[in-house]
Design a protein around this motif. Structure first.
Motif, PDB file in Angstrom:
ATOM      1  N   GLU A 201       0.830  -1.195   0.000  1.00  0.00           N
ATOM      2  CA  GLU A 201       0.000   0.000   0.000  1.00  0.00           C
ATOM      3  C   GLU A 201       0.869   1.252   0.000  1.00  0.00           C
ATOM      4  O   GLU A 201       2.044   1.216   0.394  1.00  0.00           O
ATOM      5  N   LEU A 202       0.274   2.357  -0.463  1.00  0.00           N
ATOM      6  CA  LEU A 202       0.949   3.658  -0.462  1.00  0.00           C
ATOM      7  C   LEU A 202      -0.057   4.747  -0.122  1.00  0.00           C
ATOM      8  O   LEU A 202      -1.256   4.610  -0.366  1.00  0.00           O
ATOM      9  N   SER A 203       0.471   5.834   0.429  1.00  0.00           N
ATOM     10  CA  SER A 203      -0.300   7.062   0.599  1.00  0.00           C
ATOM     11  C   SER A 203       0.499   8.158  -0.086  1.00  0.00           C
ATOM     12  O   SER A 203       1.428   8.712   0.482  1.00  0.00           O
ATOM     13  N   PRO A 204       0.182   8.462  -1.363  1.00  0.00           N
ATOM     14  CA  PRO A 204       1.001   9.389  -2.140  1.00  0.00           C
ATOM     15  C   PRO A 204       0.954  10.819  -1.609  1.00  0.00           C
ATOM     16  O   PRO A 204      -0.002  11.224  -0.939  1.00  0.00           O
ATOM     17  N   ARG A 205       1.969  11.568  -1.926  1.00  0.00           N
ATOM     18  CA  ARG A 205       2.007  12.986  -1.626  1.00  0.00           C
ATOM     19  C   ARG A 205       0.749  13.649  -2.197  1.00  0.00           C
ATOM     20  O   ARG A 205       0.340  13.374  -3.314  1.00  0.00           O
ATOM     21  N   GLY A 206       0.139  14.523  -1.402  1.00  0.00           N
ATOM     22  CA  GLY A 206      -1.053  15.213  -1.880  1.00  0.00           C
ATOM     23  C   GLY A 206      -2.332  14.435  -1.685  1.00  0.00           C
ATOM     24  O   GLY A 206      -3.368  14.779  -2.267  1.00  0.00           O
ATOM     25  N   THR A 207      -2.310  13.376  -0.866  1.00  0.00           N
ATOM     26  CA  THR A 207      -3.517  12.618  -0.547  1.00  0.00           C
ATOM     27  C   THR A 207      -3.584  12.423   0.964  1.00  0.00           C
ATOM     28  O   THR A 207      -2.599  12.640   1.679  1.00  0.00           O
ATOM     29  N   VAL A 208      -4.740  11.971   1.451  1.00  0.00           N
ATOM     30  CA  VAL A 208      -4.898  11.707   2.884  1.00  0.00           C
ATOM     31  C   VAL A 208      -5.292  10.259   3.143  1.00  0.00           C
ATOM     32  O   VAL A 208      -5.420   9.850   4.295  1.00  0.00           O
ATOM     33  N   ASP A 209      -5.491   9.475   2.091  1.00  0.00           N
ATOM     34  CA  ASP A 209      -5.901   8.078   2.235  1.00  0.00           C
ATOM     35  C   ASP A 209      -4.760   7.137   1.863  1.00  0.00           C
ATOM     36  O   ASP A 209      -3.730   7.552   1.335  1.00  0.00           O
ATOM     37  N   TRP A 210      -4.994   5.844   2.140  1.00  0.00           N
ATOM     38  CA  TRP A 210      -4.057   4.796   1.761  1.00  0.00           C
ATOM     39  C   TRP A 210      -4.677   3.951   0.647  1.00  0.00           C
ATOM     40  O   TRP A 210      -5.880   3.713   0.633  1.00  0.00           O
ATOM     41  N   TYR A 211      -3.823   3.495  -0.278  1.00  0.00           N
ATOM     42  CA  TYR A 211      -4.284   2.791  -1.469  1.00  0.00           C
ATOM     43  C   TYR A 211      -3.442   1.542  -1.689  1.00  0.00           C
ATOM     44  O   TYR A 211      -2.240   1.527  -1.409  1.00  0.00           O
ATOM     45  N   GLY A 212      -4.078   0.504  -2.241  1.00  0.00           N
ATOM     46  CA  GLY A 212      -3.322  -0.651  -2.705  1.00  0.00           C
ATOM     47  C   GLY A 212      -2.424  -0.241  -3.854  1.00  0.00           C
ATOM     48  O   GLY A 212      -2.606   0.818  -4.466  1.00  0.00           O
ATOM     49  N   ILE A 213      -1.440  -1.063  -4.185  1.00  0.00           N
ATOM     50  CA  ILE A 213      -0.464  -0.707  -5.217  1.00  0.00           C
ATOM     51  C   ILE A 213      -1.144  -0.410  -6.550  1.00  0.00           C
ATOM     52  O   ILE A 213      -0.869   0.604  -7.196  1.00  0.00           O
ATOM     53  N   GLY A 214      -2.049  -1.269  -6.979  1.00  0.00           N
ATOM     54  CA  GLY A 214      -2.758  -1.014  -8.227  1.00  0.00           C
ATOM     55  C   GLY A 214      -3.602   0.243  -8.158  1.00  0.00           C
ATOM     56  O   GLY A 214      -3.661   1.025  -9.114  1.00  0.00           O
ATOM     57  N   GLU A 215      -4.278   0.466  -7.024  1.00  0.00           N
ATOM     58  CA  GLU A 215      -5.119   1.653  -6.852  1.00  0.00           C
ATOM     59  C   GLU A 215      -4.305   2.945  -6.885  1.00  0.00           C
ATOM     60  O   GLU A 215      -4.798   3.987  -7.324  1.00  0.00           O
ATOM     61  N   SER A 216      -3.073   2.884  -6.409  1.00  0.00           N
ATOM     62  CA  SER A 216      -2.261   4.096  -6.311  1.00  0.00           C
ATOM     63  C   SER A 216      -1.789   4.589  -7.678  1.00  0.00           C
ATOM     64  O   SER A 216      -1.377   5.750  -7.807  1.00  0.00           O
ATOM     65  N   ILE A 217      -1.816   3.730  -8.688  1.00  0.00           N
ATOM     66  CA  ILE A 217      -1.379   4.114 -10.029  1.00  0.00           C
ATOM     67  C   ILE A 217      -2.548   4.776 -10.754  1.00  0.00           C
ATOM     68  O   ILE A 217      -3.524   4.119 -11.109  1.00  0.00           O
ATOM     69  N   GLY A 218      -2.465   6.081 -10.949  1.00  0.00           N
ATOM     70  CA  GLY A 218      -3.524   6.779 -11.657  1.00  0.00           C
ATOM     71  C   GLY A 218      -4.262   7.808 -10.833  1.00  0.00           C
ATOM     72  O   GLY A 218      -5.210   8.428 -11.325  1.00  0.00           O
ATOM     73  N   ILE A 219      -3.858   8.024  -9.590  1.00  0.00           N
ATOM     74  CA  ILE A 219      -4.460   9.088  -8.783  1.00  0.00           C
ATOM     75  C   ILE A 219      -4.108  10.448  -9.384  1.00  0.00           C
ATOM     76  O   ILE A 219      -4.942  11.357  -9.427  1.00  0.00           O
ATOM     77  N   TYR A 220      -2.882  10.571  -9.877  1.00  0.00           N
ATOM     78  CA  TYR A 220      -2.468  11.780 -10.584  1.00  0.00           C
ATOM     79  C   TYR A 220      -2.962  11.699 -12.034  1.00  0.00           C
ATOM     80  O   TYR A 220      -3.387  10.639 -12.499  1.00  0.00           O
ATOM     81  N   PRO A 221      -2.913  12.794 -12.794  1.00  0.00           N
ATOM     82  CA  PRO A 221      -3.396  12.780 -14.187  1.00  0.00           C
ATOM     83  C   PRO A 221      -2.788  11.643 -15.002  1.00  0.00           C
ATOM     84  O   PRO A 221      -1.609  11.323 -14.883  1.00  0.00           O
ATOM     85  N   ASN A 222      -3.616  11.055 -15.886  1.00  0.00           N
ATOM     86  CA  ASN A 222      -3.244   9.852 -16.640  1.00  0.00           C
ATOM     87  C   ASN A 222      -2.603  10.130 -17.989  1.00  0.00           C
ATOM     88  O   ASN A 222      -2.140   9.200 -18.650  1.00  0.00           O
ATOM     89  N   GLY A 223      -2.596  11.398 -18.444  1.00  0.00           N
ATOM     90  CA  GLY A 223      -2.006  11.698 -19.741  1.00  0.00           C
ATOM     91  C   GLY A 223      -2.740  10.978 -20.863  1.00  0.00           C
ATOM     92  O   GLY A 223      -3.968  10.821 -20.832  1.00  0.00           O
ATOM     93  N   THR A 224      -1.997  10.510 -21.862  1.00  0.00           N
ATOM     94  CA  THR A 224      -2.589   9.811 -23.008  1.00  0.00           C
ATOM     95  C   THR A 224      -2.004   8.412 -23.152  1.00  0.00           C
ATOM     96  O   THR A 224      -0.892   8.124 -22.694  1.00  0.00           O
ATOM     97  N   ASN A 225      -2.750   7.550 -23.814  1.00  0.00           N
ATOM     98  CA  ASN A 225      -2.221   6.253 -24.217  1.00  0.00           C
ATOM     99  C   ASN A 225      -1.298   6.445 -25.418  1.00  0.00           C
ATOM    100  O   ASN A 225      -1.247   7.519 -26.023  1.00  0.00           O
ATOM    101  N   VAL A 226      -0.586   5.406 -25.792  1.00  0.00           N
ATOM    102  CA  VAL A 226       0.383   5.531 -26.878  1.00  0.00           C
ATOM    103  C   VAL A 226      -0.295   5.786 -28.220  1.00  0.00           C
ATOM    104  O   VAL A 226       0.340   6.272 -29.161  1.00  0.00           O
ATOM    105  N   ASP A 227      -1.594   5.499 -28.328  1.00  0.00           N
ATOM    106  CA  ASP A 227      -2.312   5.761 -29.578  1.00  0.00           C
ATOM    107  C   ASP A 227      -2.979   7.135 -29.581  1.00  0.00           C
ATOM    108  O   ASP A 227      -3.677   7.485 -30.534  1.00  0.00           O
ATOM    109  N   GLY A 228      -2.787   7.914 -28.535  1.00  0.00           N
ATOM    110  CA  GLY A 228      -3.339   9.256 -28.460  1.00  0.00           C
ATOM    111  C   GLY A 228      -4.659   9.347 -27.738  1.00  0.00           C
ATOM    112  O   GLY A 228      -5.119  10.462 -27.444  1.00  0.00           O
TER     113      GLY A 228
END
Length: 468
Positions: A201-228
């Protein structure tokens, strides 16, 4: 729940400290040649009474100035934390602590820029990026662990702080990134250090909760996929945890070797080799990093995956510098090849490359060239520190989405920083000032979404820290 725990800590610790300084009265019939429990250094009570308390009060002002009519923003944040660690009992120690934050006066963090639809990028992460309107309920249980010490080595289980190349504190806001799991440092010999563990689990900078590893990926902006297409991996990544392993070896004649590997179950694997040397006043370093997807990179659906399996990444980073007791200077270069994007969840830490500069990263990009000069001045180990850094970052075109995840144009960046640690009556107080300006050097096609909070902007920071 976390507020109640923090209040309990605040009431519990002072009572322990007071108990340490009170005279202990023991009935005469309990002596008979035997130590009282309060005096028995092998007792659990002794370990609790001889623990250590530390705390921190922090004030953070941040403001971002964008060009022309684009939205500016500012924030005033204040907070504090209290932490307690017991003394050792047969090698074991316990630790607990929490932190609270108040949004004392800030611009509207939920406001969207009307010209670009961009959200706040920097100031919101002083608080809770998942609830930008929250100004009061900003508390977090940060540490709750059991540690076992053996010699100079230790193993820690629970919520804790670690600082590694890829998962680190990234302490450029009110609170750092915290992790939960099992982590240890072992020293097999004077010249070797072995560290690593399993995180769940992680509690990333700028959050107040704890997340599982998979959940923690994507809390910040997701940008684009490789196809745009728009990135869509938030809440869609499946992972049971991550494994870290690091090895440091001190070589003869000022050389050192570091090896690291991070395996994120079902998502990707990252390996890094770093060599550093110091010969007289001269320093040099070389890094090589390589990444590959595991299975489908986190999700079988290509539109929801994190690490596209059609890509891989290689990163070369170098440093050459000159140092003495007052000055540290270096010229640094990083090359990310065109084979794919370098990816590491921004929720987990900052870039480990020699060219890293606060307020921007090279994560999410491929086919990148970065050139950075750094000068640090610390006169006679005194209270003042000053630094300046200037970087030239050549990125792929913003429309080359397969290698430019966040639509960031090429840019130059200037950082000016001052730190002062007070002495005497104000000992424990530190003030930091940081100014950042980013100059656009790329094509933006008349679209201000490539400029807003990215280039042609200034970022101002003033931080007061009081440690006790």
């Amino acid at each position: 729940m976390q507020i109640r725990l923090l209040l309990l800590i605040s009431l519990f610790i002072p009572s322990l400290l007071l108990a340490q300084h009170q005279e202990v009265h023991v009935a005469p019939h309990l002596w008979k040649g035997k130590k009282s429990v309060a005096e028995d250094s092998t007792s659990l009570l002794f370990a609790f009474k001889h623990g250590k308390v530390h705390g921190n009060l922090r004030y953070f002002f941040m403001a971002t100035e964008n060009q022309g009519h684009l939205t500016d923003s500012y924030a005033h944040a204040a907070g504090g934390g209290l932490f307690y660690e017991t003394g050792s009992y047969k090698g074991f120690q316990m630790g607990v602590g929490g932190y609270f934050i108040y949004n004392t006066a800030s611009s509207d963090m939920s406001k969207v820029d009307p010209y670009t639809n961009a959200i706040n990028r920097y100031e919101a992460s002083l608080f809770d990026i998942e609830n930008p309107e929250n100004k009061h309920d900003l508390d977090r249980l940060e540490e709750l662990y059991l540690k076992y010490n053996f010699g100079k080595s230790h193993l820690t289980a629970g919520k804790q702080l670690i600082n590694t190349p890829f998962i680190n504190l990234q302490d450029g806001r009110m609170r750092p990134t915290e992790v939960g799991g099992l982590y240890g440092e072992i020293f097999p010999g004077k010249k070797n250090k072995l560290e690593g563990g399993y995180l769940y689990e992680l509690s990333p900078r700028g959050t107040v909760d704890w997340y599982g590893i998979g959940e923690s990926i994507g809390i910040y902006p997701n940008g684009t996929n490789v196809d745009g297409s728009k990135g869509n991996y938030a809440q869609n990544i499946e992972s049971k945890g991550l494994y870290l392993l690091g090895y440091t070896h001190s070589l003869p004649k000022g050389h050192s070797l570091k090896l690291w590997n991070v395996l994120v179950e079902n998502v990707f694997n990252t390996s890094q080799c770093q060599w550093d040397t110091k010969q007289g006043n001269w320093v040099a370093g070389l890094q090589y990093t390589e990444q590959h997807a595991i299975n489908h990179g986190g999700n079988e659906d290509p539109s929801k995956t994190y690490f596209d399996p059609s890509q891989m990444s290689r990163v070369f980073s170098t440093k050459l510098g000159w140092e003495n007791n007052q000055w540290k200077t270096s010229l640094n270069y990083t090359r990310i090849t065109g084979e794919g994007r370098y990816l590491m969840p921004r929720e987990w830490g900052r870039d480990p490359f020699y060219t890293f500069m606060p307020r921007e990263r090279n994560e999410g990009f491929g086919d990148l060239h970065a050139f950075v000069g750094k000068v640090n001045y610390h006169p006679h180990n005194g209270p003042l520190k000053a630094s300046v850094a200037y970087g030239v970052f050549q990125l792929p075109d913003v429309k080359q989405v397969a290698l430019n995840k966040y639509g960031l144009p090429s840019y130059n960046q200037l950082n000016l920083e001052l730190n002062y640690e007070f002495e005497g009556f104000l000992e424990g107080l530190e003030i930091q000032g940081l100014y950042v300006h980013k100059y656009n050097q790329g094509e933006t096609y008349g679209n201000e979404k490539y400029i807003m909070n990215k280039v042609d902007m200034s970022n101002y920071n003033v931080v007061l820290n009081f440690h006790f």
